[in-house]
Design an enzyme around this catalytic site. Structure first.
Site, PDB file in Angstrom:
ATOM      1  N   CYS A  56       0.864  -1.178   0.000  1.00 43.40           N
ATOM      2  CA  CYS A  56       0.000   0.000   0.000  1.00 43.40           C
ATOM      3  C   CYS A  56       0.907   1.237   0.000  1.00 43.40           C
ATOM      4  CB  CYS A  56      -0.902   0.000   1.231  1.00 43.40           C
ATOM      5  SG  CYS A  56      -1.867   1.529   1.391  1.00 43.40           S
ATOM      6  N   ASP A  63      -0.136  -6.056   0.436  1.00 41.06           N
ATOM      7  CA  ASP A  63      -1.394  -6.451  -0.187  1.00 41.06           C
ATOM      8  C   ASP A  63      -1.121  -7.732  -0.961  1.00 41.06           C
ATOM      9  OD1 ASP A  63      -3.081  -4.253   0.589  1.00 41.06           O
ATOM     10  OD2 ASP A  63      -1.961  -3.001  -0.812  1.00 41.06           O
ATOM     11  N   VAL A  78       5.303 -14.079 -23.847  1.00 39.19           N
ATOM     12  CA  VAL A  78       6.130 -13.827 -22.672  1.00 39.19           C
ATOM     13  C   VAL A  78       6.629 -15.158 -22.116  1.00 39.19           C
ATOM     14  CG1 VAL A  78       4.219 -13.808 -20.999  1.00 39.19           C
ATOM     15  CG2 VAL A  78       6.317 -12.542 -20.506  1.00 39.19           C
ATOM     16  N   GLU A  79       7.879 -15.180 -21.724  1.00 37.82           N
ATOM     17  CA  GLU A  79       8.467 -16.385 -21.121  1.00 37.82           C
ATOM     18  C   GLU A  79       8.025 -16.440 -19.664  1.00 37.82           C
ATOM     19  OE1 GLU A  79      10.557 -18.966 -19.022  1.00 37.82           O
ATOM     20  OE2 GLU A  79      11.260 -16.895 -18.755  1.00 37.82           O
ATOM     21  N   SER A  80       7.544 -17.589 -19.215  1.00 36.23           N
ATOM     22  CA  SER A  80       6.859 -17.685 -17.920  1.00 36.23           C
ATOM     23  C   SER A  80       7.764 -17.449 -16.712  1.00 36.23           C
ATOM     24  CB  SER A  80       6.146 -19.036 -17.788  1.00 36.23           C
ATOM     25  OG  SER A  80       7.063 -20.096 -17.867  1.00 36.23           O
ATOM     26  N   HIS A  97      -3.964  -1.032  -5.857  1.00 37.93           N
ATOM     27  CA  HIS A  97      -4.293  -2.259  -6.594  1.00 37.93           C
ATOM     28  C   HIS A  97      -4.548  -1.968  -8.073  1.00 37.93           C
ATOM     29  CE1 HIS A  97      -4.583  -3.674  -2.590  1.00 37.93           C
ATOM     30  NE2 HIS A  97      -5.900  -3.783  -2.469  1.00 37.93           N
ATOM     31  N   GLU A  98      -5.373  -0.949  -8.321  1.00 40.70           N
ATOM     32  CA  GLU A  98      -5.745  -0.611  -9.690  1.00 40.70           C
ATOM     33  C   GLU A  98      -4.523  -0.214 -10.515  1.00 40.70           C
ATOM     34  OE1 GLU A  98      -9.081   0.494  -6.830  1.00 40.70           O
ATOM     35  OE2 GLU A  98      -6.903   0.785  -6.886  1.00 40.70           O
TER      36      GLU A  98
END
Length: 165
Positions: A56, A63, A78-80, A97-98
Site C-alpha cells: 500500500c 497487499d 512472454v516467457e513464464s 491495486h488498480e
C-alpha cells in the site's frame, strides 16, 4: 514434429538458469519474450499468480492477490519464468491495486504487442473489503478491440462466492 532450436530461443536467458536473482523492486526489464510458433491461430494463454504481493503506498502494509493474466499473442509470447520474476518484483512496490494491474497490462502490451490482453487482480481483504481491479486491451480496429469492449461490459456479471479470502 520438432522442438525449438537455440536460435528461436535467443533472448530467453532465465529459463533453466540456476543462478536466478530475485528482485525486490519493480523492474519490467526482467521480462523476456520468445517467438510464437503459431501466429496464424488465435491461442489463449492464461497465467495465474496466486501469490502476488505489493505494498500500500500510504501505509506500507502488504497487499496480496491472485493475479490472472490472459492474452492472445501475435508474434511474441512472454516467457513464464521471467513473468514470475517480474511479478515478484512488485513485492516492495508501493502502488494501489488498480495501478498495479494497469502497470502489468501496459508492460506486457509494450513487450509482446499481443492481439488481446487482460489482467485481473483478486486481492485479499484488508479492513473488511477486497478490491478486484480488471483491465483489458484489444488491438484497435480489429475483432480484438470488440472482444475487449464486450469482455469489459460483461466482466464479473456472476461473481464467485467470496468465502476463501
Amino acid at each position: 514434429m520438432s522442438g525449438r532450436n537455440d536460435e528461436q530461443l535467443d533472448g530467453v536467458s532465465l529459463l533453466g538458469n540456476q543462478g536466478t536473482k530475485y528482485l525486490y523492486e519493480y523492474d519490467p526489464a526482467i521480462l523476456e519474450v520468445f517467438e510464437n510458433q503459431h501466429p496464424y491461430r488465435d491461442t489463449v494463454v492464461k497465467f495465474n499468480c496466486p501469490e502476488f504481493t505489493s505494498l500500500c503506498p500510504k501505509t506500507g502494509q502488504p497487499d496480496f492477490a491472485n493475479v490472472i493474466i490472459r492474452y492472445i499473442p501475435d508474434k511474441k509470447m512472454v516467457e513464464s519464468k521471467s513473468l514470475k520474476l517480474y511479478l515478484f518484483s512488485f513485492r516492495n512496490h508501493g502502488d494501489f491495486h488498480e495501478d498495479c494491474m494497469n502497470i502489468i497490462l501496459n508492460d506486457l502490451k509494450e513487450l509482446m504487442e499481443p492481439r488481446y490482453i487482460e489482467v485481473w487482480g483478486k486481492f485479499t481483504p484488508r479492513g473488511g473489503i477486497s478490491i478486484d481491479p480488471y483491465v483489458n486491451w484489444g488491438n484497435p480496429g480489429t475483432k480484438y478491440e470488440e472482444m475487449a469492449n464486450y469482455r469489459l461490459m460483461n466482466h464479473d456479471l456472476y461473481p464467485e462466492k467470496v468465502d476463501n479470502r
